[in-house]
Design a protein around this motif. Sequence first.
Motif, PDB file in Angstrom:
ATOM      1  N   THR A 310       0.801  -1.114   0.022  1.00 53.62           N
ATOM      2  CA  THR A 310      -0.140   0.040   0.037  1.00 53.62           C
ATOM      3  C   THR A 310       0.827   1.471  -0.137  1.00 53.62           C
ATOM      4  N   ALA A 314       0.855   3.963  -2.921  1.00 52.86           N
ATOM      5  CA  ALA A 314       0.679   5.237  -2.826  1.00 52.86           C
ATOM      6  C   ALA A 314       1.487   6.403  -3.434  1.00 52.86           C
ATOM      7  N   GLU A 486      -6.871   0.014  -4.962  1.00 56.68           N
ATOM      8  CA  GLU A 486      -7.026  -1.026  -3.889  1.00 56.68           C
ATOM      9  C   GLU A 486      -8.171  -1.851  -3.868  1.00 56.68           C
ATOM     10  N   VAL A 506     -11.196   0.716  -4.071  1.00 61.45           N
ATOM     11  CA  VAL A 506     -11.041   2.074  -3.867  1.00 61.45           C
ATOM     12  C   VAL A 506     -10.666   2.567  -5.438  1.00 61.45           C
ATOM     13  N   ASN A 508      -9.614   5.209  -8.512  1.00 56.92           N
ATOM     14  CA  ASN A 508      -8.971   6.690  -8.724  1.00 56.92           C
ATOM     15  C   ASN A 508      -8.907   6.823 -10.107  1.00 56.92           C
ATOM     16  N   ARG A 538     -15.758   1.963  -2.251  1.00 58.20           N
ATOM     17  CA  ARG A 538     -15.310   2.745  -1.073  1.00 58.20           C
ATOM     18  C   ARG A 538     -14.424   3.717  -1.314  1.00 58.20           C
ATOM     19  N   ASP A 539     -14.520   4.945  -0.388  1.00 58.73           N
ATOM     20  CA  ASP A 539     -13.351   5.972  -0.502  1.00 58.73           C
ATOM     21  C   ASP A 539     -12.216   5.455   0.510  1.00 58.73           C
ATOM     22  N   THR A 540     -12.405   4.687   1.335  1.00 60.94           N
ATOM     23  CA  THR A 540     -10.842   4.049   1.730  1.00 60.94           C
ATOM     24  C   THR A 540     -11.108   2.654   2.033  1.00 60.94           C
ATOM     25  N   LEU A 541     -10.231   1.947   2.592  1.00 60.56           N
ATOM     26  CA  LEU A 541     -10.434   0.559   3.076  1.00 60.56           C
ATOM     27  C   LEU A 541      -9.495   0.311   4.346  1.00 60.56           C
ATOM     28  N   LYS A 543      -6.900  -0.527   7.057  1.00 61.13           N
ATOM     29  CA  LYS A 543      -5.555  -0.885   7.133  1.00 61.13           C
ATOM     30  C   LYS A 543      -5.005  -1.163   8.518  1.00 61.13           C
ATOM     31  N   LEU A 549      -3.451  -3.626   3.876  1.00 58.94           N
ATOM     32  CA  LEU A 549      -5.009  -3.851   3.713  1.00 58.94           C
ATOM     33  C   LEU A 549      -5.326  -4.824   4.828  1.00 58.94           C
TER      34      LEU A 549
END
Length: 564
Positions: A310, A314, A486, A506, A508, A538-541, A543, A549
Motif C-alpha cells: 500500500t 501510494a 486498492e 477504491v 482513482n 469505497r473511499d478508503t479501505l 489498514k 490492507l
Amino acid sequence: MSDDASRDTSTTLAAPLAVRNGVPLVAQPRLLGDLLARSATRFPDRPAVDFMGRITTWGALAADVDRAAAALQALGVVKGTRVALCLPNTPYYPVLFYATLKAGGIVVNVNPLYVERELTHLIEDSGAEIIATCDIADIQARVLKVAGETGIRHVISCPIADVLPGLKKFGYKLVKRKEIGRAPASARHLYYAAFMAKGGTPRPVAVDPHEVAVLQYTGGTTGVPKAAMLSHANIVANTDAMLVHCGGEVPDQDRVLGVLPLFHVFALTNVLTFSTLVAAGMILLPRFELKQLLATLKRTRPTYFPAVPTIYNALANLPAGQRPDLSAIKVCISGGAPLPVEVRHAFEANTGAKLVEGYGLSEASPIITCNPFEGVNKEGSAGLPFPGTTIEIRDREDPTRIVPAGEKGEICARGPQIMAGYWHKPAETAAAFADGALRTGDVGYLDADGYLFIVDRIKDMILCGGYNVYPRVIEEALYEHPAVVEAVVIGVADAHRGQAPKAFVVLNPPGAATPTELRDFLRDKISKIELPREVEIRDTLPKTLIGKLSKKELVEEELAKAAR
C-alpha cells in the motif's frame, strides 16, 4: 512414503549457504547484542539512528544500551524476565530492545494501537513484568490502566519531545500539548529520564544464542494471537541471510528507511537488526504519513526502502511533479502482504526504483523467500528460497506427503530462522509443523526454476458450492482495471453456495467505474464461480498500522449485517 524417499521427485528446494573462506555466512548462532557491539566498536562515530533529523551514533547508542540494561537490572530484570515494548518508531525502541537482551530479558513486541482487551491478552499471556510505552496521552493511559489490572510491576514512559531535534521539540510541545500524557510518577510508573538515572554498568548475564530473545505475536485476523518464540540465533540467521541476499557489506554506509514499525517482525529484521549488522543508518519515522515520508526521502536519500504494497501504491499514484527522487535506492523490498503485479509495474515505471517481493511470517523471523536483487524477478512470484532455507510444498490433506513439482499445496519451510514453537502452547506448536517443517498456512507452488508462487492463504479460502476460491486470484484480476488502486476480497454467507466472494475497491479517479462495470470487467479474467457476488466501492479501505490492507474489519461488518 517417508520424507527422505519423496525428495527426489517432489517439490523441495533449498537455497545453498553462502561461504567465504570456508565459513558459512548464514546460521552462525550468536547473540543479537554481538551485532551491536561489533558495529559500535568498528564505527562508533557513524550515524545509527536518524529520527526526524536528530542523529544518534553507533557509539552513543551502545552507551545508552549499557545504561538502560543496568537500569532494567535495577528494576529487577533477570534472565528470562519479559519486557514489553509498546512503542512507535523512536530512538527509544533500539535502546530498550538491545538493553532488554543485554540484561538477560526477553522482548515482547506490542502494537501501541492495541485496545485494552488486546493489551491485556499479550501481557497476561507473555507474563511481562515491565512495559515501556510513549507519552502520547491515549496510548499511555491505556497502558497504565492495563498495567494496574495485570502483573506489570513497572511502566516506563518515553517522552516523544525529548528525542526530537531542538526546534521540532519546541514545536511538538506547543502544537501537541493536548496529546501529551502527564502521568504522575509512582511506585509503578516512571519517566525515561528517571529510569536511565538508575543505570550504570550492567552485570554480565550468560545467555545461549538458542534461548528466546523475542516473543513475536502473530498478527492473524482470526483466533487469539500466539507468541512465536524467536531465539537470538533465529533472528541473527535471518539477518545474515539478508546480508548474503543483498550481496554483502559495502564500503560506504547504507541508509535504511524505517517507516514500518519496529515492533513488526518485517521491520525488526529488515530495518533494526540488518542495520545493526552492517552499521547502516536507520532513518526512523513514527508512522506512515505520505507528506512526511516524501520529505524524509528527499532529505535522507536512503539506499534500502522496505515497505508494504500500500505504501508503494501510494507513491506510484502520485502526480508526476510530486514523485520522490529514489535514484539513491538500491532496492525496495515489499513484504507483509502480496504485491500485485500492477502495483510493482506502476511503481517502477513512475519512480525508476527497483521493487522486489519477499515472503515470510512471524514464525520464520520472518523471511523465507525473496526475489533476487540482481537477476530474474519473476512476475507474481515471491522469489527464491532465502539463503540457508528449504521450501517444501506439501499436500493440503496429507501434510506428510511432498507433492510433485508444479502442483499446488501448502508452503512449508525449514531453516535456522524457524521458531522453536509457540510460547506455552504445545498443541499449537505441534500443529504448526509437518515432519519438522514449518507449515505456513499458505497455498502455493514452485516452478521449474525454483521460484515460489503463492495462490492464497488456506484460512482465507472461500468455499463456494464445494469449490475452493482464493481471494488473491480475484484481487489480482481487479488490479488489472486501470481505475482500481486498492482491492480486497472476502467470503460472505450465501444461501445457495454456502459462501460467495465479495469485493471492496477504491477507485482513482473516484467514480471511474460502477460495480456492474467492474463485474463485467472480470468476466473474461476469472471463472464464473470466482466472480464476486457483489462489488462495493469505497473511499478508503481499513489498514493495519504497517499499512497492510486489513480484512478483519470488513468481515466483522458483513457478519453484523447478516445478524440483523
